[in-house]
Design an enzyme around this catalytic site. Structure first.
Site, short mmCIF file in Angstrom:
data_model
loop_
_atom_site.label_atom_id
_atom_site.label_comp_id
_atom_site.label_asym_id
_atom_site.label_seq_id
_atom_site.Cartn_x
_atom_site.Cartn_y
_atom_site.Cartn_z
N LYS A 3 0.84 -1.22 0.00
CA LYS A 3 0.00 0.00 0.00
C LYS A 3 0.87 1.26 0.00
O LYS A 3 0.45 2.30 -0.49
CB LYS A 3 -1.01 -0.03 1.15
CG LYS A 3 -0.43 -0.03 2.56
CD LYS A 3 -0.15 1.35 3.12
CE LYS A 3 0.50 1.30 4.48
NZ LYS A 3 1.00 2.60 4.94
N THR A 45 -4.03 5.22 3.35
CA THR A 45 -2.73 5.77 2.94
C THR A 45 -2.83 6.43 1.56
O THR A 45 -2.15 7.43 1.30
CB THR A 45 -1.66 4.65 2.96
OG1 THR A 45 -1.82 3.88 4.14
CG2 THR A 45 -0.26 5.23 2.94
#
Ligand SMILES: NC(=O)c1ccc[n+]([C@@H]2O[C@H](COP(=O)([O-])OP(=O)(O)OC[C@H]3O[C@@H](n4cnc5c(N)ncnc54)[C@H](O)[C@@H]3O)[C@@H](O)[C@H]2O)c1
Ligand SMILES: O=P(O)(O)OC[C@H](O)CO
Length: 340
Positions: free
Chosen positions: A198, A255
């Protein structure tokens, strides 16, 4: 089931995340919490000011949180749970140093090690532990969590992943409380792949937003990024359901869209024309995606896994592609079916 508080939790590394979780544990988890900083002057500042002015300015350390820069190995030997709060680059050295411990050891780092060479893959945390500390009972604490929000006591959910029930239980007992929910998971590979990849995808969405490519483009990147995470994770032995959970979809959404993310900031700064060196220097905190991207792409190639967004990020970070060329490359791929 309610677990008795962990008697003594030691957090090694007083950066943003180690400090925030030590605050969280001192507030409502472990009975006794010690935060260890490698720099004596930094430890003295934290102890005197009861805050971490460099990494979490303005966030008060609870009175019960102890701070030290003393003998880390002796401290760890006295702990019921040791938590490594350093960047990924220091994990191998700490696991090696702690390999004789009886107490559970968990890390907070999200990433792959930098690949030592083209034909030698960089490893995830549990792969490093298996090589350098096979007898240690280890795990990882991951999930969608900005340090600042945890330090402020804003509601957050984490995942404690380990093959050992005792490690999962120790992490829940140390950190679970009114503002921190800690879920247990035994799919360590899945949790680690989600947390590592991620970061690379957040660089991509930062670039996308910095270039004003639009919300459609960002949603496409997140969704196709999740497909990349899942393909790599399955090839590394993970379970598919993990990628729909907190350490997969949850952390990717946070994120990739939250401006508190350092990885997303790298993408935004690159889109504004900064060099990678300038972007990294201006953050003052580690952005693991910068160091993991090449390893992710390398591991994927070795496993025959297609990761075009990751490959585009690597080419950008290495200066082989300009942002506009990367967009053209991704949009110019042949049509394919969504599930393929
Ligand atoms: N900041 C967050 O919101 C957050 C949230 C979840 C996970 N993480 C992960 O946690 C890890 C640490 O991130 P951070 O935000 O705390 O980084 P940071 O840049 O804020 O701090 C890193 C800290 O590690 C220390 N350190 C570096 N090398 C060390 C070594 N060899 N021994 C001991 N200490 C060492 C540094 O002195 C510094 O105090 C990263 O892998 C990151 O991806 C961060
Ligand atoms: O600031 P980042 O990009 O390292 O992200 C922090 C956390 O990993 C978010 O869960």
């Amino acid at each position: 089931m309610t677990l008795a508080p962990t008697p003594h939790t030691v957090v090694l590394g007083a950066g943003a995340w180690g400090t925030a979780l030590a605050i969280g544990a001192a507030r409502h988890g472990a009975a006794r919490v010690t935060l260890w900083a490698r720099d004596a002057a930094q430890a003295a500042t934290l102890a005197a000011r009861r805050e971490n002015p460099r990494y979490l300015p303005g966030q008060a350390l609870p009175d019960t949180l102890q701070v030290t820069s003393g003998d880390a190995l002796a401290l760890a030997a006295s702990a019921d749970l040791v938590v490594i709060g350093t960047p990924m680059a220091a994990l191998r050295e700490w696991l090696t140093a702690l390999r004789g411990l009886q107490a559970p050891v968990a890390w907070l780092c999200k990433g792959f090690e930098r690949a030592p060479a083209d034909d030698q893959p960089g490893l995830l945390g549990h792969e490093i532990a298996a090589r350098v500390a096979p007898a240690l009972r280890t795990g990882v604490l991951s999930g969608p969590s900005f340090a600042l929000e945890v330090a402020r006591g804003q509601p957050t959910a984490l995942v404690a992943a380990s093959a050992h029930a005792a490690v999962r239980d120790a992490l829940v007992a140390a950190f679970h409380g009114p503002t921190l929910r800690v879920y247990a998971n035994d799919d360590v590979a899945g949790v680690e792949v989600g947390g590592a990849v991620k970061n690379v995808l957040a660089i991509a969405t930062g670039l996308c937003d910095g270039l004003d490519l639009g919300l459609n483009a960002r949603a496409a990147l997140i969704t196709r990024g999740l497909a990349e995470i899942t393909r790599l994770g399955l090839a590394l032995g993970a379970r598919p359901d993990t990628f729909m959970g907190l350490s997969g979809l949850g952390d990717l959404v946070l994120t990739a869209t939250g401006d508190l993310s350092r990885n997303r900031q790298v993408g935004l700064l690159l889109a504004r024309g900064q060099t990678l060196e300038q972007a990294v220097a201006s953050l003052g905190h580690v952005a693991e995606g910068v160091y993991s991207a090449r390893t992710v792409a390398q591991r994927a190639r070795q496993l025959g896994v297609d990761m075009p967004i990751t490959e585009a990020v690597v080419a950008l970070l290495e200066g082989r592609l300009r942002p506009a060329q990367a967009v053209a490359m991704l949009m110019g791929r042949d049509p394919k079916s969504e599930g393929a």
